[in-house]
Motif scaffolding. Structure first.
Motif, mmCIF file in Angstrom:
data_model
loop_
_atom_site.group_PDB
_atom_site.id
_atom_site.type_symbol
_atom_site.label_atom_id
_atom_site.label_comp_id
_atom_site.label_asym_id
_atom_site.label_seq_id
_atom_site.Cartn_x
_atom_site.Cartn_y
_atom_site.Cartn_z
ATOM 1 N N LYS A 297 0.816 -1.257 0.009
ATOM 2 C CA LYS A 297 0.024 0.054 -0.087
ATOM 3 C C LYS A 297 0.682 1.368 0.070
ATOM 4 O O LYS A 297 0.500 1.993 -0.802
ATOM 5 N N TYR A 301 0.630 4.163 -2.631
ATOM 6 C CA TYR A 301 0.238 5.405 -2.057
ATOM 7 C C TYR A 301 1.434 6.666 -2.971
ATOM 8 O O TYR A 301 0.787 7.704 -3.443
ATOM 9 N N TYR A 425 -8.922 1.353 1.497
ATOM 10 C CA TYR A 425 -7.699 0.749 0.737
ATOM 11 C C TYR A 425 -6.222 1.474 1.352
ATOM 12 O O TYR A 425 -5.464 0.837 2.196
ATOM 13 N N PHE A 426 -6.217 2.598 1.345
ATOM 14 C CA PHE A 426 -4.758 3.205 2.132
ATOM 15 C C PHE A 426 -4.601 2.965 3.487
ATOM 16 O O PHE A 426 -3.773 2.859 4.025
#
Length: 505
Positions: A297, A301, A425-426
Motif C-alpha cells: 500500500k 500511495y 484501501y490506503f
C-alpha cells in the motif's frame, strides 16, 4: 517497467485513435451544421443521451469482469479467465434483450423530450430505431471479448481495430453528408460499423489468445462476489450518466434543440480534451490494478501521489489553453452567432478541471475494487445533480446546467470518493491529498489567469492564425507557471527522472 512500456504503447495507439475520433466527428459535425442545421445535431445528442441512460444496466459488468480477470491472468489460470468470459457473454445477451425492450417502450415518448421544432423531413421514430440498434447490436455479437484485451493491458489492440473501422465509417459518412445529404444513410452507417468492429475484434482476440476457451460456469461464491461488485459499480456509474446524459435531456426539454446544439459545441471541445486525458487513465489502469494486486500500500500511495501530480499538471495546461481559445475557436468553427456567453467558458473550464481532479482517485478506487464501499456516493450525487439541473436551468439557462454539475462534483464527488479510497484501501488520513488537490487547483487558476492576461490583446488579421498564436502562448505560459510553482516539488523531480529513464530505454 513492463507495466510502463505497455502503458506507453497503449498511450501511443490510444492518442492516434482518439485523434481520429476527435477530428473526424469534428469535420462531420461542421458539415451537418452548415449543410443540414443545428436541429440535426440536437436530435443526435438527444438520442445518444437517452440510450446512455438505457445502457445503465450494462455499466457495472464490464469493469467488474476485467477486475476479476487481473488475478487469474497474473497466475496464468486460463480456465478461470474462460469461465469469466463465458459468464460475461451470457450476461451481455440478457442485457441486450432488456435494453432493446426498454428502448422500444421509451420510443412513443420521444417527441415529448423535444421542446420546439425539429426537422420536418425526419421521422424521429425511424431515426431513434437506428440509434437503438447501434446500441443493442454489440450485446448479441462479441463485445464481451473486449474485456480480455483490457485485462491483459493490450488496449493498443483495441485502438488499432477502432482506427481501421471508424476511419472507414467516418469517410463514408462525410461522403454521404456532402453528396447525398441524407441523414438516414449517415445514421445507418453507425450500426454497420459497430457490427464490423465486433466481428473484427472477435477474430483478433481468438488469434491472440487461442488458449482461452469461453466455457464453464462460476461457483456460487464467485457469482456472489461478482454480483456484489456489479451492484456497487453500476450504482457508481449512475452519476456519470446523470452528469453527461441528463444535461442534454434537460436542455432539450426546457430550452430546445438549437440551444442544445450550441451547448454541445462547447461540450464537444471539453469532451475532446477529456478523451485525450482519458487515454492516459485507460493506458495505466490495468497496470495500477496489477500494482495493487502485487505491491504494498505504501508503494501504491507513492505512485498515486506521483500520478496525481502528473495528471493535474497536464490538466492545468489543457484548461489554460481551453480558457483562452474556446470563444475564438467557436467563432472560427460555427460562427459568432453560435457563441454562448463568456461565463459559459468559465464554467466549462471549471467543469473540465474539476472532473480531471477526481480521475486519479477514481482509477485507484476502481482498481482496488471498492465499488460496494462507494455505492451511496453516486446515488446522492445523481439526485443532487438532477435536482439542481431542474432548478437552475429555469433561472440561468445553459449555465445553470453546467453549474449544477460543478457543484455536485466539487461538493460530493471528489471529497466523498477520496475518503472511500483512503478509508478502505490506503487506511490513512486523506488530509495530505486534499491539500495537494487544493494546491493543484490554485495552480490551474494561476495558469489560466496568466495565459489569459497575455493572450487577451492578441489579434491578427487571420482568426486561425490568432487561435494558433494564442494556443502557443497559453501553452508556454502555463508551463512556465507550473515550472516556477513546482521548482522544489519532489513529485516533479520524480516525473522528470521517469521521463529520462523512458527516453533512454
Amino acid at each position: 517497467m513492463k507495466r510502463t512500456e505497455l502503458a506507453l504503447k497503449n498511450i501511443l495507439w490510444g492518442m492516434i485513435e482518439k485523434g481520429i475520433m476527435i477530428l473526424c466527428p469534428f469535420a462531420i459535425r461542421t458539415i451537418i451544421i452548415y449543410n443540414l442545421g443545428n436541429e440535426y445535431l440536437g436530435l443526435s445528442s438527444l438520442f445518444s443521451s437517452i440510450l446512455q441512460v438505457l445502457s445503465l444496466a450494462e455499466l457495472g459488468f464490464g469493469d467488474a469482469i476485467v477486475f476479476g480477470m487481473y488475478k487469474p491472468i497474473a497466475e496464468h489460470d486460463n480456465k478461470k479467465v474462460g469461465i469469466l468470459l463465458n459468464t460475461f457473454r451470457r450476461i451481455y445477451q440478457l442485457l441486450g434483450v432488456i435494453i432493446l425492450t426498454v428502448g422500444l417502450v421509451v420510443m412513443p415518448f420521444i417527441k415529448k423530450l423535444i421542446n420546439g421544432e425539429y426537422p420536418s423531413n425526419i421521422n424521429v421514430y425511424i431515426l431513434y430505431i437506428i440509434y437503438l440498434s447501434n446500441t443493442v447490436v454489440s450485446y448479441f455479437l462479441f463485445a464481451y471479448k473486449e474485456s480480455l484485451i483490457k485485462a491483459n493491458q493490450r488496449n493498443d489492440i483495441n485502438s488499432k481495430i477502432y482506427i481501421t473501422c471508424n476511419l472507414g465509417m467516418y469517410i463514408l459518412q462525410i461522403i454521404v453528408l456532402l453528396f447525398l445529404k441524407n441523414y438516414y444513410y449517415y445514421a445507418l452507417l453507425l450500426p454497420i460499423c459497430t457490427i464490423v468492429i465486433n466481428i473484427y475484434r472477435s477474430i483478433v482476440v481468438d488469434r491472440q489468445y487461442p488458449d482461452i476457451k469461453c466455457e464453464g460456469s462460476l461457483s456460487h461464491k464467485d457469482l456472489y462476489d461478482l454480483g456484489k461488485c456489479v451492484v456497487g459499480l453500476t450504482i457508481n456509474k449512475i452519476s456519470q450518466v446523470f452528469r453527461n446524459s441528463f444535461d442534454s435531456i434537460i436542455i432539450s426539454s426546457f430550452i430546445g434543440l438549437v440551444c442544445l446544439a450550441q451547448y454541445q459545441n462547447y461540450y464537444y471541445i471539453v469532451s475532446a480534451l477529456t478523451i485525450i486525458m482519458n487515454v492516459i487513465m485507460t493506458a495505466v489502469g490495468a497496470g495500477i490494478g496489477n500494482g495493487i494486486a502485487s505491491e504494498s500500500k505504501q508503494k501504491n500511495y507513492m505512485n498515486y501521489k506521483e500520478l496525481l501530480f502528473e495528471y493535474g499538471s497536464i490538466a492545468s495546461i489543457f484548461v489554460a489553453c481551453m480558457f483562452c481559445l474556446m470563444q475564438d475557436f467557436i467563432t472560427f468553427w460555427v460562427g459568432k452567432e453560435n457563441q454562448l456567453q463568456f461565463s459559459s467558458v468559465i464554467l466549462c473550464s471549471i467543469y473540465f478541471f474539476s472532473m480531471r481532479l477526481g480521475d486519479v482517485t477514481a482509477i485507484y478506487r476502481q482498481s482496488a475494487g471498492l465499488w460496494w464501499e462507494d455505492r451511496l456516493r453516486p446515488v446522492i450525487e445523481a439526485i443532487v445533480n438532477l435536482t439542481l439541473n431542474i432548478l437552475l436551468v429555469k433561472h440561468l439557462g445553459v449555465n445553470g446546467v453546467i453549474l449544477s454539475t460543478i457543484i455536485s462534483i466539487i461538493v460530493i464527488n471528489i471529497p466523498w470518493a477520496t475518503y472511500v479510497l483512503f478509508k478502505y484501501y490506503f487506511k490513512i488520513s486523506a488530509g495530505e491529498v486534499f491539500a495537494k488537490m487544493m494546491g493543484y487547483s490554485l495552480k490551474a487558476i494561476l495558469c489560466c489567469a496568466v495565459a489569459f492576461a497575455v493572450c487577451k490583446n492578441i489579434h491578427i488579421s487571420s482568426l486561425l492564425g490568432t487561435i494558433f498564436l494564442k494556443g502557443m502562448i497559453a501553452w508556454m505560459a502555463s508551463i512556465g507557471v507550473l515550472f516556477i510553482c513546482n521548482f522544489k516539488n519532489p513529485e516533479a523531480h520524480k516525473f522528470i527522472n521517469r521521463i529520462k529513464i523512458i527516453v533512454r530505454r
